[in-house]
Design a protein around this motif. Structure first.
Motif, PDB file in Angstrom:
ATOM      1  N   ALA A  67       0.633  -1.174   0.121  1.00 38.37           N
ATOM      2  CA  ALA A  67       0.051   0.013   0.091  1.00 38.37           C
ATOM      3  C   ALA A  67       0.848   1.271  -0.081  1.00 38.37           C
ATOM      4  N   LYS A  71       0.536   4.312  -2.890  1.00 40.87           N
ATOM      5  CA  LYS A  71       0.175   5.527  -2.617  1.00 40.87           C
ATOM      6  C   LYS A  71       1.243   6.496  -3.125  1.00 40.87           C
ATOM      7  N   GLU A 109      -5.847   8.216  -2.506  1.00 35.13           N
ATOM      8  CA  GLU A 109      -5.050   7.506  -1.716  1.00 35.13           C
ATOM      9  C   GLU A 109      -5.956   6.429  -1.019  1.00 35.13           C
ATOM     10  N   ARG A 110      -6.858   6.877  -0.267  1.00 34.94           N
ATOM     11  CA  ARG A 110      -7.996   6.065   0.450  1.00 34.94           C
ATOM     12  C   ARG A 110      -8.373   4.799  -0.479  1.00 34.94           C
ATOM     13  N   GLU A 113      -5.862   2.643  -1.015  1.00 36.97           N
ATOM     14  CA  GLU A 113      -5.389   1.582   0.149  1.00 36.97           C
ATOM     15  C   GLU A 113      -6.420   0.417   0.604  1.00 36.97           C
TER      16      GLU A 113
END
Length: 281
Positions: A67, A71, A109-110, A113
């Motif tokens: 992750a 990112k 990013e969320r 992830e």
């Protein structure tokens, strides 16, 4: 004459354009025949960015597909997106302090992830990524599209995977979501003679995975549906009769000012028009 764009009748069908016509024939005309420009959407652009990151992550060895690494790819892929599609910079033209852009990138990013909670990229070795596919049916209809990921098991079974950055639809709307995947499965079957074992939609917005295992009868039904759809498109192309179909989605349409449903007038139709029912086949 310089500056004049040559206009041609549609010659192929993709999942997105098929969905356009089913949603609203006039929208299809604006996008395919008139090719009217549309403003970039923050949500769609974020989807493009996340797709690029997930594709590029598989360039790394399996053990490094983490992750944090994914990112870390976001800034570079955002720079690349701005270079290839400068119009996306309009999204943040009124954001001098960069606050909105920072929030937008944080949401990307969320989403990236969350993908790691749904699939484990260290255990995946895609056979294809961002695969362009095209097949011509016996009728002459050409189908084309881009598949996010194709996985092939050691036994030869094929899985088609598509990433969605939105939320999973409610169960009663799942069939519409699967239409695109069955379209791709049909193309793969016509190209390779293999019915994909599984179709998989990965919804990063809600953290859901929707799967469907197609059978040959499914693909034959989709093929018949696409032929009927293409016949309707052919008729509209020849007659110039592209009727708007008002829905709740009209509120998000870029072309309301040109739509008769909202008091607008479409641009002059750029193709020859014949009587209803004309055509050679």
């Amino acid at each position: 004459m310089a500056g004049v764009r040559e206009v041609r009748a549609p010659s192929s069908l993709s999942p997105s354009r098929a969905s356009d016509f089913m949603q609203c024939p006039l929208l299809y005309r604006f996008r395919v025949i008139d090719r009217l420009p549309e403003k970039p959407s923050a949500a769609a652009t974020r989807g493009t960015l996340v797709h690029a990151v997930l594709e590029r992550l598989f360039d790394a060895p399996a053990g490094e597909r983490t992750a944090p690494r994914a990112k870390a790819l976001i800034p570079g892929q955002w720079d690349r997106l701005r270079e290839t599609r400068p119009e996306v910079t309009e999204l943040f033209a009124d954001d001098p302090d960069g606050e909105r852009l920072a929030g937008w990138l944080a949401e990307a990013e969320r989403l990236v992830e969350r993908w790691f909670t749904l699939e484990d990229p260290t255990r995946l070795e895609p056979a294809e990524r961002e695969l362009f596919v095209e097949a011509e049916l016996e009728s002459g209809l050409r189908l084309r599209g881009i598949i996010d990921r194709v996985d092939v098991a050691p036994t030869g079974e094929v899985r088609i995977v598509d990433y969605k950055t939105g939320k999973a639809p409610r169960p009663e709307y799942a069939e519409g979501a699967l239409f695109q995947m069955k379209f791709y499965a049909l193309v793969v079957w016509r190209l390779k003679g293999v019915v994909p074992r599984r179709l998989q939609l990965v919804y990063l917005g809600s953290g859901d995975v929707l799967t469907y295992d197609p059978v040959l009868a499914d693909l034959e039904r989709v093929e018949r549906r696409l032929h009927a759809l293409w016949e309707a498109i052919r008729q509209a192309t020849e007659t110039g009769d592209w009727r708007p179909r008002p829905t709740k989605l009209c509120g998000w349409c870029d072309h309301r000012e040109r739509c008769p449903e909202f008091g607008g007038t479409p641009p002059p139709y750029p193709l020859p028009v014949g009587p209803a029912g004309s055509g050679t086949g």
